[in-house]
Structures are given as structure tokens and as C-alpha cells.
Enzyme design. Structure first.
Site, PDB file in Angstrom:
ATOM      1  N   GLU A  42      -7.188   0.562  -4.521  1.00 43.17           N
ATOM      2  CA  GLU A  42      -7.240   0.529  -3.050  1.00 43.17           C
ATOM      3  C   GLU A  42      -8.751  -0.023  -2.752  1.00 43.17           C
ATOM      4  O   GLU A  42      -8.618  -0.900  -1.887  1.00 43.17           O
ATOM      5  CB  GLU A  42      -6.800   1.877  -2.512  1.00 43.17           C
ATOM      6  CG  GLU A  42      -5.410   2.094  -2.889  1.00 43.17           C
ATOM      7  CD  GLU A  42      -5.135   3.758  -2.291  1.00 43.17           C
ATOM      8  OE1 GLU A  42      -5.917   4.320  -1.805  1.00 43.17           O
ATOM      9  OE2 GLU A  42      -3.971   4.007  -2.553  1.00 43.17           O
ATOM     10  N   ASP A  72       0.863  -1.121   0.065  1.00 43.31           N
ATOM     11  CA  ASP A  72       0.076   0.048   0.044  1.00 43.31           C
ATOM     12  C   ASP A  72       0.836   1.092  -0.191  1.00 43.31           C
ATOM     13  O   ASP A  72       1.647   1.664   1.075  1.00 43.31           O
ATOM     14  CB  ASP A  72      -0.937  -0.048   1.255  1.00 43.31           C
ATOM     15  CG  ASP A  72      -1.610   1.235   1.435  1.00 43.31           C
ATOM     16  OD1 ASP A  72      -1.472   2.202   0.562  1.00 43.31           O
ATOM     17  OD2 ASP A  72      -2.535   1.181   2.267  1.00 43.31           O
ATOM     18  N   ASP A 111     -13.009   5.567   2.833  1.00 40.69           N
ATOM     19  CA  ASP A 111     -11.528   5.641   3.223  1.00 40.69           C
ATOM     20  C   ASP A 111     -11.032   7.115   3.468  1.00 40.69           C
ATOM     21  O   ASP A 111     -11.169   7.814   2.565  1.00 40.69           O
ATOM     22  CB  ASP A 111     -10.750   5.345   1.961  1.00 40.69           C
ATOM     23  CG  ASP A 111      -9.255   5.189   2.149  1.00 40.69           C
ATOM     24  OD1 ASP A 111      -8.957   5.867   3.230  1.00 40.69           O
ATOM     25  OD2 ASP A 111      -8.455   4.832   1.321  1.00 40.69           O
ATOM     26  N   LYS A 120       3.110  11.331  -3.192  1.00 48.15           N
ATOM     27  CA  LYS A 120       2.109  10.512  -4.320  1.00 48.15           C
ATOM     28  C   LYS A 120       1.062  11.626  -4.709  1.00 48.15           C
ATOM     29  O   LYS A 120       0.522  11.330  -5.916  1.00 48.15           O
ATOM     30  CB  LYS A 120       0.948   9.656  -2.915  1.00 48.15           C
ATOM     31  CG  LYS A 120       0.106   8.851  -3.773  1.00 48.15           C
ATOM     32  CD  LYS A 120      -0.728   7.966  -2.791  1.00 48.15           C
ATOM     33  CE  LYS A 120      -1.730   7.043  -3.408  1.00 48.15           C
ATOM     34  NZ  LYS A 120      -2.182   6.232  -2.464  1.00 48.15           N
TER      35      LYS A 120
HETATM   36  P1  ADP Z   1      -2.988   7.380   4.289  1.00 49.72           P
HETATM   37  O1  ADP Z   1      -3.899   6.584   3.684  1.00 49.72           O
HETATM   38  O2  ADP Z   1      -3.610   8.816   3.948  1.00 49.72           O
HETATM   39  O3  ADP Z   1      -1.699   7.225   3.711  1.00 49.72           O
HETATM   40  P2  ADP Z   1      -3.650   6.403   6.941  1.00 49.72           P
HETATM   41  O4  ADP Z   1      -4.770   5.743   6.626  1.00 49.72           O
HETATM   42  O5  ADP Z   1      -2.376   5.919   7.659  1.00 49.72           O
HETATM   43  O6  ADP Z   1      -2.887   7.435   5.830  1.00 49.72           O
HETATM   44  O7  ADP Z   1      -4.252   7.802   8.158  1.00 49.72           O
HETATM   45  C1  ADP Z   1      -3.388   8.427   8.778  1.00 49.72           C
HETATM   46  C2  ADP Z   1      -4.336   9.403   9.679  1.00 49.72           C
HETATM   47  O8  ADP Z   1      -5.187   8.331  10.395  1.00 49.72           O
HETATM   48  C3  ADP Z   1      -3.590  10.402  10.548  1.00 49.72           C
HETATM   49  O9  ADP Z   1      -4.479  11.558  10.361  1.00 49.72           O
HETATM   50  C4  ADP Z   1      -4.017   9.629  12.006  1.00 49.72           C
HETATM   51  O10 ADP Z   1      -3.971  10.987  12.901  1.00 49.72           O
HETATM   52  C5  ADP Z   1      -5.036   9.045  12.019  1.00 49.72           C
HETATM   53  N1  ADP Z   1      -5.314   8.166  12.934  1.00 49.72           N
HETATM   54  C6  ADP Z   1      -4.433   7.001  13.272  1.00 49.72           C
HETATM   55  N2  ADP Z   1      -4.804   6.281  14.180  1.00 49.72           N
HETATM   56  C7  ADP Z   1      -6.012   7.091  14.751  1.00 49.72           C
HETATM   57  C8  ADP Z   1      -6.789   6.827  16.014  1.00 49.72           C
HETATM   58  N3  ADP Z   1      -6.674   5.786  16.745  1.00 49.72           N
HETATM   59  N4  ADP Z   1      -7.800   7.721  16.087  1.00 49.72           N
HETATM   60  C9  ADP Z   1      -7.924   8.613  15.240  1.00 49.72           C
HETATM   61  N5  ADP Z   1      -6.972   8.973  13.969  1.00 49.72           N
HETATM   62  C10 ADP Z   1      -6.333   8.041  14.020  1.00 49.72           C
HETATM   63 MG    MG Z   2      -4.651   4.872   2.494  1.00 48.57          MG
END
Ligand code: ADP
Ligand code: MG
Length: 403
Positions: free
Chosen positions: A179, A25, A203, A85
Site C-alpha cells: 500500500e 485497494d 496512513d 481483512k
Molecule cells: P481504510 O483504509 O481503513 O479502509 P479509509 O482510508 O477510507 O479507510 O478511512 C476511513 C476513515 O476516514 C473513517 O474513519 C472516516 O470517518 C474518515 N474520513 C473520511 N473522510 C473524512 C473527512 N473529510 N474528515 C475526517 N475524517 C474523514
Molecule cells: Mg487504507
């Protein structure tokens, strides 16, 4: 003398014959690599067990990727590239003025770094290289090939750029997978749902929101519509909490460093409130003269209402574009869906409990790992080889009236 000749037992044999596929991913905020073994699909952590790799690369007389690069994001802004990205397969004409800042004056588009201009493809290839290296170190084995996920709305150029990044990293790309499709596969929906059932994949990541509507058609999950907001994600939730703190404490004229500190605190508060119903903030250091604050889940919910409402409006739009009214399954993806207020809003909107038993920030990589495993030849031959719809026709269908 008796020689005891032992035969390798059959499970050993199977283990040896098993070919290695990796699912990757390649995210805007975080990236991760997963693989399937006898025990099922799992994300591969580093030596200390950390599973997410921040999608950040620092170029300054050497390349640093992930946490090591993120640590430099504040002290070495110029040479640290975040969110590459967003620039994959794009040209200057596609970008906003804000996005153009920090880019080198070169063509093709590149980030200006201490090691010269680096294209988004080069940056992404460093992330892919680091992920593959992590997998090889951990598994002590070279992979046959990888499945890399891309947003469903990625056009041909963006997909081509992703393939090229993988080539630069020396990876054998078995397939690019959408995705949302990967997320549905992680829950086994590609094998279990009935013909013409509809799946909505919600998402909410760090900086982007994507909603995808899929439908099972002749054994394949087809993307009917995509929508969302490329400037709406967890970072915005952090910012509303920062504004709230600034209000509560009547702060004025914050320095960049202070703002950064508040943002980091806000993110920690937000993530903590996914587990606890109340969090207290102790003012310390330069903020020590301020009274301590307490934030409840309800406060956070009311602060985030508007942002969540925007995601639901995008869902309205996507469901309308797809021309569907009945959704059989809703899948939660992205770290921000860990927030109870987000989960509840989505459940209420779709009128059903969303699938969320897998970690929402890992589910895309897990689905990619399952596909990779089949594509390297570990399947029993019965699996429908989930052919993702080709991007060109997808683009036309997806954007319908918009193109
Ligand atoms: P992306 O797909 O954009 O690369 P992610 O799916 O890893 O990113 O999401 C990252 C986001 O998720 C960040 O804003 C982070 O603060 C939030 N996040 C991660 N864990 C938690 C949680 N336990 N509660 C709320 N928000 C969370
Ligand atoms: Mg993502």
C-alpha cells in the site's frame, strides 16, 4: 458508384489496442477499484457516482456487498461481516478474545453466517468480485489483470490469503503491491526522486494507523521499516467526540441504539469539521430535551491530541528502526488525514508540507492502477518495473529486532 473507404483514425486504434489493467485497494474499512486511461488514473464509481465500497459483506440467502451490506450492519449483525481483512491469513492463536467472538467453531477460521461458515478469504473474494463487476460494467470491457494492494507488514500467509481470495473471484493477479509503495507511485515518486531519498507514508484510515519508511535504492522503492497501531483510526476520533457529547449533556445509561446514533453523529461532525470551522448539533428526537451544542475545530483538535500524539510516537519508532533522519517526501493516505489537525501535526512533525493533492482515500488504488497499466503492457518500456521486495525478506528486514 463511389465507395468511400475510411481508415480508422490512429487514436481509435490506440484506444482499441490499449489493454485493461485494474488497481484494487482492498481496505479494512473501504475498498476501491481504479484504472488508467488516456486521461490518467481514476477511481471507478457506481451508477450513482459513489467511489468507495464499504468492505462489508452480508450473507443471508444471498450475498450483499458494500453500501447494501453496511445498511444491514445494525439490523442484521449476525450475518454481516465487517473488517474481514484483519483476519486474512490468521489463525486462532493470532487473534484476541474480542476478535474470536462471532467466529464459527470451525477450522480454518470462519465467520458464522446465515449461509454457513464463511472464511475471511471467501468474504474478501466477494468484495473483489463486486469491484471487478463494477469495473466491467462501467468500462464495458473485461480486464487483462489486476494489481491488489496489501499492507507492507503483511506476512507470507496474509499475502497468500489475498491471492487466494482473488483466485476465488476469478481474477488474474498481476502482482500484489505494498500500500505505501502504491501511494508513492500515485505521486510519481518512483520516477522522480533521487537515489537513496527517503519517503514516509503516513496512513490513518478508519481502524488502523500505518507508518512506512521507503527508500529509493537502485531504481526501486524499498520498504525500510513499518510501524503503527492496528487499533487506532478514525473510529477512535468518533469515540472521543461521543464521550465529549456524553459529558456535555451529562448522559447516563445509554442504550446500544443511542450509542450507535451518537457514533454516527460524531463521525458526521468530525468529517464536517474538515471543511468548516464550527458545526452545531441540534438535539432532536429522544434527545430533544437537551440544549443544542456547538463544536469548533479547536475543540476537536484538543480532543484528538492524545490520539494524534500516539501516531507520532509510532513515527519516531519507525524512523528509528529504519535508521533515517532525513525524509525527502511525506505522503498522506487514509480518509482521516483529511482532518486539518492531523495534516498540521504531520507537517510539523516532519518539518515539511506533506503530499496531499490526491484524495487520501483513493491514492493507494490510483497507484495500483498505474502499476497494473504497465504490467498489462501499456507502458512504453522505459518504466522501471517496480518490483516490490518479496515478503519474506521484507518481513525480516521490516521487523528487524522484533522477530
Ligand atoms: P481504510 O483504509 O481503513 O479502509 P479509509 O482510508 O477510507 O479507510 O478511512 C476511513 C476513515 O476516514 C473513517 O474513519 C472516516 O470517518 C474518515 N474520513 C473520511 N473522510 C473524512 C473527512 N473529510 N474528515 C475526517 N475524517 C474523514
Ligand atoms: Mg487504507
Amino acid at each position: 458508384m463511389l465507395l468511400q473507404i475510411s481508415e480508422p483514425n490512429s487514436t481509435d486504434n490506440a484506444a482499441r489496442e490499449r489493454k485493461r489493467g485494474l488497481g484494487i485497494d482492498l481496505g479494512t474499512t473501504n475498498s476501491l477499484v481504479a484504472t488508467k486511461s488516456e486521461q490518467g488514473a481514476d477511481v471507478i464509481g457506481d451508477a450513482s457516482g459513489t467511489r468507495l465500497v464499504p468492505s462489508v459483506v452480508n450473507f443471508n440467502g444471498g450475498v450483499k456487498v458494500g453500501v447494501a451490506a453496511l445498511d444491514l450492519a445494525v439490523s442484521d449483525v449476525r450475518n454481516t461481516v465487517l473488517s474481514a481483512k484483519r483476519f486474512m491469513g490468521r489463525s486462532r492463536d493470532d487473534l484476541s478474545e474480542a476478535q474470536l467472538l462471532g467466529l464459527a467453531g470451525t477450522d480454518p477460521l470462519a465467520f458464522d453466517t446465515g449461509d454457513g461458515p464463511k472464511t475471511p478469504v471467501e468474504v474478501s473474494s466477494e468484495i473483489l468480485r463486486a469491484l471487478a463487476a463494477r469495473a466491467r460494467d462501467s468500462l464495458e470491457e473485461q480486464e487483462e489483470g489486476v494489481v491488489i494492494t496489501v499492507p507492507a507488514y503483511f506476512d507470507d500467509r496474509q499475502r497468500q490469503a489475498t491471492r487466494q481470495a482473488a483466485e476465488f473471484a476469478g481474477l488474474n493477479v498481476l502482482r500484489l503491491l505494498n500500500e505505501p509503495t502504491a501511494a508513492a507511485v500515485a505521486y510519481g515518486l518512483d520516477e522522480t526522486i533521487a537515489e537513496s531519498s527517503v519517503v514516509a507514508v503516513y496512513d490513518l484510515g478508519g481502524g488502523t494507523f500505518d507508518i512506512s519508511i521507503l527508500r529509493m535504492e537502485r531504481g526501486l522503492l524499498r520498504v525500510l521499516a513499518t510501524g503503527g497501531d492496528s487499533a487506532l483510526g478514525g473510529d477512535d476520533f468518533d469515540e472521543v467526540i461521543v464521550s465529549w457529547m456524553v459529558d456535555q449533556w451529562a448522559l447516563i445509561d445509554l442504550t446500544r441504539d443511542q450509542q450507535r446514533r451518537l457514533s454516527v453523529t460524531a463521525r458526521a461532525i468530525k468529517e464536517r469539521l474538515s471543511e468548516s470551522s464550527e458545526v452545531s448539533i441540534e438535539a432532536s428526537g429522544e434527545f430533544a430535551h437537551l440544549e443544542d451544542l456547538s463544536v469548533t475545530r479547536e475543540t476537536l483538535a484538543s480532543l484528538c491530541k492524545g490520539l494524534i500524539q500516539r501516531t507520532l510516537s509510532a513515527c519516531d519508532q519507525a524512523l528509528g528502526d529504519a535508521d533515517v533522519t532525513e525524509v525527502a517526501h511525506v505522503v498522506l493516505v487514509g480518509g482521516s488525514t483529511r482532518m486539518p489537525v492531523v495534516h498540521d501535526a504531520v507537517a510539523q512533525y516532519f518539518g515539511r508540507e506533506p503530499l496531499c493533492s490526491l484524495n487520501p482515500d483513493e491514492v493507494v488504488a490510483l497507484g495500483a492502477a498505474l502499476q497494473a497499466d504497465i504490467l498489462v503492457g501499456n507502458g512504453d518500456g522505459d518504466e522501471a518495473l517496480l518490483l516490490d521486495v518479496i515478503p519474506l525478506s521484507l518481513g525480516l528486514e521490516t521487523y528487524g529486532g522484533l522477530i
